[in-house]
Design a protein around this motif. Structure first.
Motif, PDB file in Angstrom:
ATOM      1  N   ALA A 181     -30.956 -21.067 -62.707  1.00 39.02           N
ATOM      2  CA  ALA A 181     -30.622 -22.122 -61.692  1.00 39.02           C
ATOM      3  C   ALA A 181     -31.161 -23.362 -62.316  1.00 39.02           C
ATOM      4  O   ALA A 181     -32.256 -23.616 -62.729  1.00 39.02           O
ATOM      5  CB  ALA A 181     -31.357 -22.175 -60.356  1.00 39.02           C
ATOM      6  N   PRO A 182     -30.382 -24.690 -62.228  1.00 41.79           N
ATOM      7  CA  PRO A 182     -31.101 -25.833 -62.701  1.00 41.79           C
ATOM      8  C   PRO A 182     -32.097 -26.334 -61.816  1.00 41.79           C
ATOM      9  O   PRO A 182     -32.045 -26.095 -60.637  1.00 41.79           O
ATOM     10  CB  PRO A 182     -29.803 -26.728 -62.654  1.00 41.79           C
ATOM     11  CG  PRO A 182     -28.905 -26.213 -61.558  1.00 41.79           C
ATOM     12  CD  PRO A 182     -29.217 -24.707 -61.677  1.00 41.79           C
ATOM     13  N   ALA A 183     -32.900 -27.338 -62.295  1.00 41.86           N
ATOM     14  CA  ALA A 183     -33.800 -28.062 -61.518  1.00 41.86           C
ATOM     15  C   ALA A 183     -33.174 -28.949 -60.251  1.00 41.86           C
ATOM     16  O   ALA A 183     -32.072 -29.378 -60.487  1.00 41.86           O
ATOM     17  CB  ALA A 183     -34.760 -28.764 -62.136  1.00 41.86           C
ATOM     18  N   SER A 184     -33.861 -28.761 -59.133  1.00 37.91           N
ATOM     19  CA  SER A 184     -33.342 -29.873 -58.281  1.00 37.91           C
ATOM     20  C   SER A 184     -34.600 -30.576 -57.786  1.00 37.91           C
ATOM     21  O   SER A 184     -35.709 -30.510 -58.176  1.00 37.91           O
ATOM     22  CB  SER A 184     -32.773 -28.850 -57.068  1.00 37.91           C
ATOM     23  OG  SER A 184     -33.630 -28.256 -56.273  1.00 37.91           O
ATOM     24  N   ASP A 185     -34.254 -31.496 -56.707  1.00 37.39           N
ATOM     25  CA  ASP A 185     -35.487 -32.267 -56.338  1.00 37.39           C
ATOM     26  C   ASP A 185     -36.770 -31.605 -55.614  1.00 37.39           C
ATOM     27  O   ASP A 185     -37.758 -31.964 -55.735  1.00 37.39           O
ATOM     28  CB  ASP A 185     -35.052 -33.267 -55.153  1.00 37.39           C
ATOM     29  CG  ASP A 185     -33.989 -34.344 -55.808  1.00 37.39           C
ATOM     30  OD1 ASP A 185     -34.034 -34.442 -57.106  1.00 37.39           O
ATOM     31  OD2 ASP A 185     -33.298 -34.907 -54.716  1.00 37.39           O
ATOM     32  N   ASP A 186     -36.380 -30.430 -54.960  1.00 37.21           N
ATOM     33  CA  ASP A 186     -37.420 -29.541 -54.500  1.00 37.21           C
ATOM     34  C   ASP A 186     -37.644 -28.323 -55.184  1.00 37.21           C
ATOM     35  O   ASP A 186     -38.503 -27.475 -54.676  1.00 37.21           O
ATOM     36  CB  ASP A 186     -37.030 -29.154 -52.732  1.00 37.21           C
ATOM     37  CG  ASP A 186     -35.736 -28.614 -52.951  1.00 37.21           C
ATOM     38  OD1 ASP A 186     -34.992 -28.590 -53.790  1.00 37.21           O
ATOM     39  OD2 ASP A 186     -35.390 -28.018 -51.676  1.00 37.21           O
ATOM     40  N   ALA A 187     -37.209 -27.889 -56.279  1.00 38.97           N
ATOM     41  CA  ALA A 187     -37.305 -26.625 -57.144  1.00 38.97           C
ATOM     42  C   ALA A 187     -37.481 -26.934 -58.405  1.00 38.97           C
ATOM     43  O   ALA A 187     -36.278 -27.441 -59.094  1.00 38.97           O
ATOM     44  CB  ALA A 187     -36.704 -25.545 -56.620  1.00 38.97           C
ATOM     45  N   ALA A 209     -36.327 -25.441 -62.276  1.00 37.64           N
ATOM     46  CA  ALA A 209     -35.364 -24.619 -62.982  1.00 37.64           C
ATOM     47  C   ALA A 209     -36.182 -23.392 -63.168  1.00 37.64           C
ATOM     48  O   ALA A 209     -37.213 -23.051 -63.313  1.00 37.64           O
ATOM     49  CB  ALA A 209     -34.990 -25.184 -64.438  1.00 37.64           C
TER      50      ALA A 209
END
Length: 111
Positions: free
Chosen positions: A47-53, A55
């Motif tokens: 999964a790619p990195a997001s604002d709240d998590a 990668a």
């Protein structure tokens, strides 16, 4: 991730017919060839990195072996399959459940 996939492929390279039919074994003066149902699987994802998590990536695998029986010498010089009764019963459980649910659906639909 490519290295992990490569190591999984190497680990499962020897799984196949050689695992389903074992090496002949001498038992009680008879040569027996064990037979098993072999099943395995593995997978992975990322999964790619997001604002709240951050990668992430992961994977896993597993399998099972169900001893079905043996091939043994039969009367008259032929070879016969001798099933493992416990494995046969375990294999029939899903079939009996599926038939029961199907009959239930058919009978319920007729009302």
């Amino acid at each position: 991730m490519a290295e992990a996939f490569s190591s999984l492929v190497d680990a499962f390279r020897n799984v196949g017919v050689s695992r389903a039919y074992g090496e002949p074994v001498q038992l009680g003066g008879e040569e027996l060839i064990p037979v098993a149902l072999v099943s395995f699987g593995f997978g992975g994802g990322s999964a790619p990195a997001s604002d709240d998590a951050p990668a992430g990536a992961g994977g896993g695998g597993g399998g099972f072996v169900l001893p079905l029986g043996v091939y043994a010498p039969g009367k008259g010089g032929g070879t016969v399959f001798r099933p493992n009764p416990i494995a046969v019963l375990m294999g029939l459980v899903p079939v009996v459940c599926a038939v029961g649910l199907s009959l239930r659906g058919i009978l319920h639909g007729r009302r």
